[in-house]
Design a protein around this motif. Structure first.
Motif, short mmCIF file in Angstrom:
data_model
loop_
_atom_site.label_atom_id
_atom_site.label_comp_id
_atom_site.label_asym_id
_atom_site.label_seq_id
_atom_site.Cartn_x
_atom_site.Cartn_y
_atom_site.Cartn_z
N ALA A 114 1.08 53.27 -21.89
CA ALA A 114 0.37 54.06 -23.05
C ALA A 114 0.00 53.37 -24.17
CB ALA A 114 1.39 54.93 -23.52
N LEU A 115 0.76 51.86 -24.41
CA LEU A 115 0.61 51.10 -25.30
C LEU A 115 -0.81 50.49 -25.05
CD1 LEU A 115 3.95 49.56 -25.92
CD2 LEU A 115 2.68 50.70 -27.73
N GLU A 116 -0.76 49.83 -23.76
CA GLU A 116 -2.15 49.00 -23.52
C GLU A 116 -3.46 49.95 -23.74
OE1 GLU A 116 -4.95 46.69 -22.23
OE2 GLU A 116 -3.01 46.03 -22.85
N TYR A 117 -3.35 51.32 -23.50
CA TYR A 117 -4.48 52.26 -23.71
C TYR A 117 -4.63 52.36 -24.96
CZ TYR A 117 -7.50 56.25 -23.07
OH TYR A 117 -8.54 57.08 -23.23
N GLY A 118 -3.60 52.61 -25.75
CA GLY A 118 -3.92 52.75 -27.35
C GLY A 118 -4.50 51.54 -28.04
N PHE A 119 -4.11 50.52 -27.58
CA PHE A 119 -4.47 49.24 -28.04
C PHE A 119 -6.09 48.81 -27.62
CE2 PHE A 119 0.05 47.66 -28.46
CZ PHE A 119 0.09 47.83 -29.96
N SER A 120 -6.14 48.97 -26.43
CA SER A 120 -7.52 48.60 -25.86
C SER A 120 -8.62 49.63 -25.72
CB SER A 120 -7.28 48.13 -24.21
OG SER A 120 -6.86 49.14 -23.49
N HIS A 121 -8.15 50.86 -25.69
CA HIS A 121 -9.22 51.72 -25.47
C HIS A 121 -9.33 52.57 -26.71
CE1 HIS A 121 -9.78 51.03 -21.28
NE2 HIS A 121 -8.60 51.70 -20.87
N CYS A 122 -8.29 52.58 -27.61
CA CYS A 122 -8.61 53.45 -29.01
C CYS A 122 -8.44 52.88 -30.15
CB CYS A 122 -6.92 54.39 -29.04
SG CYS A 122 -7.12 55.47 -27.54
N GLY A 123 -8.50 51.24 -30.02
CA GLY A 123 -8.62 50.46 -30.99
C GLY A 123 -7.52 50.38 -32.19
N ILE A 124 -6.08 51.12 -31.76
CA ILE A 124 -5.12 51.06 -32.86
C ILE A 124 -4.66 49.60 -32.96
CG2 ILE A 124 -2.88 52.26 -32.77
CD1 ILE A 124 -3.87 54.40 -31.16
N GLU A 125 -4.39 49.25 -33.95
CA GLU A 125 -3.89 48.10 -34.43
C GLU A 125 -2.34 47.65 -34.33
OE1 GLU A 125 -5.70 45.24 -34.83
OE2 GLU A 125 -7.33 46.45 -34.24
N THR A 126 -1.59 49.18 -34.83
CA THR A 126 0.01 48.98 -34.73
C THR A 126 0.50 50.31 -34.24
OG1 THR A 126 1.85 48.37 -36.10
CG2 THR A 126 -0.01 49.63 -37.15
N ILE A 127 1.44 50.11 -33.63
CA ILE A 127 2.17 51.52 -32.98
C ILE A 127 3.70 51.33 -33.42
CG2 ILE A 127 2.69 52.58 -30.91
CD1 ILE A 127 0.14 51.93 -29.77
N ILE A 128 4.38 52.63 -33.77
CA ILE A 128 5.58 52.45 -34.07
C ILE A 128 6.53 53.20 -33.03
CG2 ILE A 128 5.28 52.04 -36.73
CD1 ILE A 128 6.20 55.14 -36.98
N ALA A 129 7.48 53.26 -33.00
CA ALA A 129 8.68 54.02 -32.27
C ALA A 129 9.86 54.30 -33.48
CB ALA A 129 9.32 53.32 -31.07
N ILE A 130 9.87 55.66 -33.45
CA ILE A 130 10.83 56.20 -34.28
C ILE A 130 12.12 56.69 -33.43
CG2 ILE A 130 11.75 57.95 -35.88
CD1 ILE A 130 8.73 58.47 -36.39
N ILE A 131 13.31 55.84 -33.55
CA ILE A 131 14.43 56.14 -32.58
C ILE A 131 15.52 56.05 -33.30
CG2 ILE A 131 15.65 54.71 -30.69
CD1 ILE A 131 13.22 53.28 -29.95
N ALA A 132 16.49 56.99 -33.06
CA ALA A 132 17.69 57.42 -33.57
C ALA A 132 18.50 56.09 -33.39
CB ALA A 132 18.31 58.72 -33.08
N THR A 133 19.30 55.95 -34.47
CA THR A 133 20.24 54.58 -34.56
C THR A 133 21.23 54.64 -33.25
OG1 THR A 133 21.65 55.65 -35.98
CG2 THR A 133 19.73 53.98 -36.89
N ARG A 134 21.54 55.74 -32.72
CA ARG A 134 22.63 56.07 -31.77
C ARG A 134 21.77 55.94 -30.31
NH1 ARG A 134 24.63 60.69 -30.96
NH2 ARG A 134 23.13 61.90 -31.97
N HIS A 135 20.61 56.12 -30.22
CA HIS A 135 19.95 56.24 -29.03
C HIS A 135 19.55 54.79 -28.46
CE1 HIS A 135 17.83 57.61 -25.68
NE2 HIS A 135 17.03 58.63 -26.45
N VAL A 136 20.76 54.07 -27.57
CA VAL A 136 20.57 52.75 -27.49
C VAL A 136 19.64 52.63 -26.07
CG1 VAL A 136 22.72 51.80 -28.35
CG2 VAL A 136 22.58 52.78 -25.99
#
Length: 174
Positions: A114-136
């Motif tokens: 999904a990251l590769e698709y977003g960067f190469s096909h959608c032209g997205i420059e930065t992607i985040i992940a929002i992760i609960a601090t307890r979700h190791v």
């Protein structure tokens, strides 16, 4: 529509035919333990898929169905979506898998695709992940595909770490 594939998975756009299979996954309290929305009903799942269909049309990306290549079954979702975080517009990666798919590296495989698709096909420059601090486990998936902690904040009442990955272009040696 097929978005991308990996050795073990296909990522494709959802259709309303996927509501039943996805509702079974998203209705599981273990799967949704770290979701700010909690477990989903079938109606919630239908609304989620409608939201995905709107995102494909409006942005060219969204959350995609993860399909097991061997069985052809929907085993979760992974993809990219717009999110407002601390007053800024961001593109977020999200992923959820059925418990039967846990512990096999499939979340990392799907997230990497999904990251590769977003960067190469959608032209997205930065992607985040929002992760609960307890979700190791989710943090491990993010780190495995190249995310690094950017900051900590509150999101929908949860303490979260914001992981960030920027698109990097590699060039061959001259």
């Amino acid at each position: 529509m097929l978005i991308t594939e990996t050795p073990r998975l296909l990522l494709r756009e959802f259709s309303l035919d996927d509501v039943g299979a996805l509702a079974e996954i998203l209705g599981n309290p273990k799967v949704m333990e770290f979701s700010t929305n909690g477990p989903c009903t079938e109606d919630d799942t239908r609304q989620f898929i409608d939201w995905c269909l709107d995102s494909y049309r409006d942005h060219g990306f969204g959350q995609w169905a993860i399909i097991d290549r061997l069985s052809g079954a929907v085993i979760g979702f992974c993809g990219l979506s717009h999110v407002e975080l601390d007053g800024a517009q961001e593109i977020e990666i999200g992923y959820r898998l059925a418990p039967s798919a846990w512990g096999q590296g499939l979340a990392s495989e799907a997230a990497g695709a999904a990251l590769e698709y977003g960067f190469s096909h959608c032209g997205i420059e930065t992607i985040i992940a929002i992760i609960a601090t307890r979700h190791v486990v989710s943090a491990g998936v993010a780190e495995k595909v190249g995310f690094r902690i950017d900051t900590r904040t509150q999101y929908r009442g949860w303490d979260v770490c914001i992981y960030r990955k920027r698109h990097t272009v590699t060039t061959g040696a001259a």
